[in-house]
Write a protein that holds these residues in place. Structure first.
Motif, PDB file in Angstrom:
ATOM      1  N   ASP A  24       0.997  -1.123   0.103  1.00 31.27           N
ATOM      2  CA  ASP A  24       0.147   0.123  -0.181  1.00 31.27           C
ATOM      3  C   ASP A  24       0.839   1.272   0.037  1.00 31.27           C
ATOM      4  OD1 ASP A  24       0.774  -0.033   2.689  1.00 31.27           O
ATOM      5  OD2 ASP A  24      -1.141   0.307   3.468  1.00 31.27           O
ATOM      6  N   GLU A  25       2.193   1.208   0.319  1.00 32.03           N
ATOM      7  CA  GLU A  25       3.114   2.263   0.177  1.00 32.03           C
ATOM      8  C   GLU A  25       3.705   2.426  -1.268  1.00 32.03           C
ATOM      9  OE1 GLU A  25       5.846   2.772   3.152  1.00 32.03           O
ATOM     10  OE2 GLU A  25       4.120   2.836   4.936  1.00 32.03           O
ATOM     11  N   LEU A  26       3.616   1.411  -1.957  1.00 30.87           N
ATOM     12  CA  LEU A  26       4.196   1.201  -3.310  1.00 30.87           C
ATOM     13  C   LEU A  26       3.361   1.421  -4.430  1.00 30.87           C
ATOM     14  CD1 LEU A  26       6.972   0.491  -4.447  1.00 30.87           C
ATOM     15  CD2 LEU A  26       6.241  -1.672  -4.389  1.00 30.87           C
ATOM     16  N   LEU A  27       2.052   0.859  -4.197  1.00 36.61           N
ATOM     17  CA  LEU A  27       0.959   0.610  -5.435  1.00 36.61           C
ATOM     18  C   LEU A  27       0.094   1.744  -5.307  1.00 36.61           C
ATOM     19  CD1 LEU A  27       0.596  -3.051  -5.263  1.00 36.61           C
ATOM     20  CD2 LEU A  27       2.100  -1.924  -6.833  1.00 36.61           C
ATOM     21  N   SER A  28      -0.676   2.206  -6.348  1.00 36.66           N
ATOM     22  CA  SER A  28      -1.958   3.234  -6.160  1.00 36.66           C
ATOM     23  C   SER A  28      -3.051   2.489  -5.480  1.00 36.66           C
ATOM     24  CB  SER A  28      -2.028   3.584  -7.638  1.00 36.66           C
ATOM     25  OG  SER A  28      -2.822   2.585  -8.545  1.00 36.66           O
ATOM     26  N   PRO A  29      -3.845   3.366  -4.893  1.00 36.31           N
ATOM     27  CA  PRO A  29      -5.100   2.646  -4.272  1.00 36.31           C
ATOM     28  C   PRO A  29      -6.064   1.845  -5.223  1.00 36.31           C
ATOM     29  CG  PRO A  29      -4.837   5.251  -3.739  1.00 36.31           C
ATOM     30  CD  PRO A  29      -3.789   4.558  -4.741  1.00 36.31           C
ATOM     31  N   GLY A  30      -6.093   2.144  -6.501  1.00 37.18           N
ATOM     32  CA  GLY A  30      -6.740   1.296  -7.503  1.00 37.18           C
ATOM     33  C   GLY A  30      -6.169  -0.017  -7.395  1.00 37.18           C
ATOM     34  N   PRO A  43      -2.964  -5.076   0.955  1.00 33.14           N
ATOM     35  CA  PRO A  43      -2.270  -3.893   1.054  1.00 33.14           C
ATOM     36  C   PRO A  43      -0.952  -4.211   1.881  1.00 33.14           C
ATOM     37  CG  PRO A  43      -4.095  -3.740   2.211  1.00 33.14           C
ATOM     38  CD  PRO A  43      -4.615  -4.928   1.324  1.00 33.14           C
ATOM     39  N   ASN A  44      -0.965  -4.975   2.967  1.00 32.73           N
ATOM     40  CA  ASN A  44       0.129  -5.346   3.843  1.00 32.73           C
ATOM     41  C   ASN A  44       1.082  -6.352   3.620  1.00 32.73           C
ATOM     42  OD1 ASN A  44      -1.711  -7.477   4.261  1.00 32.73           O
ATOM     43  ND2 ASN A  44      -1.455  -7.713   6.211  1.00 32.73           N
ATOM     44  N   VAL A  45       1.172  -6.498   2.319  1.00 33.59           N
ATOM     45  CA  VAL A  45       2.374  -7.385   1.907  1.00 33.59           C
ATOM     46  C   VAL A  45       3.410  -6.768   2.019  1.00 33.59           C
ATOM     47  CG1 VAL A  45       3.180  -8.720  -0.071  1.00 33.59           C
ATOM     48  CG2 VAL A  45       0.695  -8.836   0.389  1.00 33.59           C
ATOM     49  N   VAL A  46       4.644  -7.367   2.375  1.00 33.20           N
ATOM     50  CA  VAL A  46       5.921  -6.802   2.467  1.00 33.20           C
ATOM     51  C   VAL A  46       6.597  -6.908   1.121  1.00 33.20           C
ATOM     52  CG1 VAL A  46       8.177  -7.240   3.614  1.00 33.20           C
ATOM     53  CG2 VAL A  46       6.126  -7.714   4.976  1.00 33.20           C
ATOM     54  N   SER A  47       7.119  -5.914   0.939  1.00 34.10           N
ATOM     55  CA  SER A  47       7.660  -5.659  -0.529  1.00 34.10           C
ATOM     56  C   SER A  47       8.950  -4.986  -0.568  1.00 34.10           C
ATOM     57  CB  SER A  47       6.888  -4.979  -1.334  1.00 34.10           C
ATOM     58  OG  SER A  47       7.194  -4.933  -2.665  1.00 34.10           O
ATOM     59  N   THR A  48       9.305  -4.677  -1.732  1.00 37.84           N
ATOM     60  CA  THR A  48      10.497  -3.793  -1.894  1.00 37.84           C
ATOM     61  C   THR A  48      10.264  -2.471  -2.585  1.00 37.84           C
ATOM     62  OG1 THR A  48      11.516  -4.940  -3.504  1.00 37.84           O
ATOM     63  CG2 THR A  48      12.485  -5.194  -1.225  1.00 37.84           C
ATOM     64  N   PHE A  49      11.055  -1.522  -2.656  1.00 36.55           N
ATOM     65  CA  PHE A  49      10.842  -0.371  -3.455  1.00 36.55           C
ATOM     66  C   PHE A  49      11.512  -0.640  -4.988  1.00 36.55           C
ATOM     67  CE2 PHE A  49      10.272   2.111   0.440  1.00 36.55           C
ATOM     68  CZ  PHE A  49       9.515   2.748   0.108  1.00 36.55           C
ATOM     69  N   GLU A  50      11.033  -1.666  -5.599  1.00 36.30           N
ATOM     70  CA  GLU A  50      11.167  -1.946  -6.910  1.00 36.30           C
ATOM     71  C   GLU A  50       9.830  -2.693  -7.547  1.00 36.30           C
ATOM     72  OE1 GLU A  50      14.301  -4.848  -7.000  1.00 36.30           O
ATOM     73  OE2 GLU A  50      13.570  -6.148  -5.224  1.00 36.30           O
ATOM     74  N   ALA A  51      10.044  -2.551  -8.824  1.00 34.75           N
ATOM     75  CA  ALA A  51       8.773  -3.309  -9.729  1.00 34.75           C
ATOM     76  C   ALA A  51       9.425  -3.844 -10.748  1.00 34.75           C
ATOM     77  CB  ALA A  51       7.789  -2.162  -9.995  1.00 34.75           C
ATOM     78  N   TYR A  52       8.774  -4.997 -11.175  1.00 41.59           N
ATOM     79  CA  TYR A  52       8.904  -5.751 -12.329  1.00 41.59           C
ATOM     80  C   TYR A  52       8.447  -5.206 -13.677  1.00 41.59           C
ATOM     81  CZ  TYR A  52       9.031 -10.119 -15.442  1.00 41.59           C
ATOM     82  OH  TYR A  52       9.129 -10.868 -16.445  1.00 41.59           O
ATOM     83  N   GLY A  63       9.886   4.814  -6.679  1.00 38.57           N
ATOM     84  CA  GLY A  63       9.755   5.598  -5.621  1.00 38.57           C
ATOM     85  C   GLY A  63       9.848   7.011  -5.878  1.00 38.57           C
ATOM     86  N   ARG A  64       8.896   7.659  -5.941  1.00 38.23           N
ATOM     87  CA  ARG A  64       8.928   9.204  -6.366  1.00 38.23           C
ATOM     88  C   ARG A  64       9.239   9.926  -5.040  1.00 38.23           C
ATOM     89  NH1 ARG A  64       4.073   7.328  -8.011  1.00 38.23           N
ATOM     90  NH2 ARG A  64       4.080   6.272  -9.973  1.00 38.23           N
ATOM     91  N   ARG A  65       8.692   9.524  -3.990  1.00 35.78           N
ATOM     92  CA  ARG A  65       9.056  10.120  -2.944  1.00 35.78           C
ATOM     93  C   ARG A  65      10.293   9.695  -1.982  1.00 35.78           C
ATOM     94  NH1 ARG A  65       3.673   7.656  -0.228  1.00 35.78           N
ATOM     95  NH2 ARG A  65       4.518   5.601  -0.272  1.00 35.78           N
ATOM     96  N   LYS A  66      10.849  10.262  -0.945  1.00 38.31           N
ATOM     97  CA  LYS A  66      11.895   9.916  -0.265  1.00 38.31           C
ATOM     98  C   LYS A  66      11.490   8.261  -0.055  1.00 38.31           C
ATOM     99  CE  LYS A  66      15.042  10.566   3.574  1.00 38.31           C
ATOM    100  NZ  LYS A  66      15.276  11.114   4.812  1.00 38.31           N
ATOM    101  N   MET A  67      12.273   7.521  -0.044  1.00 39.68           N
ATOM    102  CA  MET A  67      12.144   6.099   0.251  1.00 39.68           C
ATOM    103  C   MET A  67      12.531   5.991   1.915  1.00 39.68           C
ATOM    104  SD  MET A  67      13.217   3.828  -2.881  1.00 39.68           S
ATOM    105  CE  MET A  67      14.840   4.379  -3.140  1.00 39.68           C
ATOM    106  N   LYS A  68      11.476   5.690   2.616  1.00 43.90           N
ATOM    107  CA  LYS A  68      11.797   5.186   4.193  1.00 43.90           C
ATOM    108  C   LYS A  68      12.473   3.880   4.282  1.00 43.90           C
ATOM    109  CE  LYS A  68       7.671   7.731   5.125  1.00 43.90           C
ATOM    110  NZ  LYS A  68       5.977   7.663   5.803  1.00 43.90           N
TER     111      LYS A  68
END
Length: 191
Positions: A24-30, A43-52, A63-68
């Motif tokens: 939910d921090e990576l993907l759009s609400p849609g 939405p609570n699945v653990v992921s990384t700041f990367e996409a396929y 990641g458009r915003r500062k990556m936490k």
């Protein structure tokens, strides 16, 4: 201080040098709606700041915003750990396997909370006692299950997820912030 307390620690955690996050921090609400109903993508699945990227068939950092950075508490019980999130997103939830066998952030569930063995490069069980470096590379093994692997949650998410079912073995790199922490004393999340 008990041996379990001595083996517990707080760390910022990455996977192969890439910051970790949640869908939910990576993907759009849609992505979480499907024809007016909830999507099969939790939405609570653990992921990384990367996409396929299905066109190039490669992973790319996003990641458009500062990556936490995600901060977790590895709470030791003999030679295994429960992993509690102590940073902002999903504060005080635990890494645990969901209904689909994928790691997510969930409330404590007693004996049903997934616990993990830490493994070195030779897949031997280790604890904080064995971690001389403050930035070790290690693997996680879900107790009574397999080593945690990194795979792509395909259409429509195309994002990383973690499971013990299939994929490539994930290498986690905790940056140890505090050693010998039985219970985090902060009442606010780490940033």
């Amino acid at each position: 201080m008990t041996k379990d307390q001595e083996r517990s620690f707080i760390a910022r955690i990455t996977c192969a040098g890439i910051n970790m996050t949640f869908f939910d921090e990576l993907l759009s609400p849609g992505h979480f709606q499907f024809n007016g109903r909830s999507s099969p993508i939790p939405p609570n699945v653990v992921s990384t700041f990367e996409a396929y990227d299905p066109v190039t068939q490669t992973m790319r950092r996003v990641g458009r915003r500062k990556m936490k950075t995600m901060v977790v508490h590895f709470k030791c019980y003999d030679d295994y750990y429960n992993i509690q999130i102590v940073s902002e997103a999903y504060y005080q939830k635990y890494f645990s396997k969901g209904e689909q066998g994928v790691l997510g952030a969930y409330p404590a569930a007693g004996g049903d909370t997934t616990s993990f063995n830490l493994l070195n490069g030779n897949h031997q069980i280790i604890t904080l006692d064995d971690l001389k470096s403050s930035q070790p590379a290690l693997h996680l093994k879900a107790r009574n299950a397999g080593i945690i692997k990194k795979e792509i949650w395909r259409d429509p998410a195309y994002s990383t997820c973690f499971t013990d079912k299939s994929g490539d073995i994930a290498t986690f790199e905790p940056d140890i912030l505090e050693r010998h922490v039985s219970t985090p004393e902060r009442s606010t999340p780490y940033t």
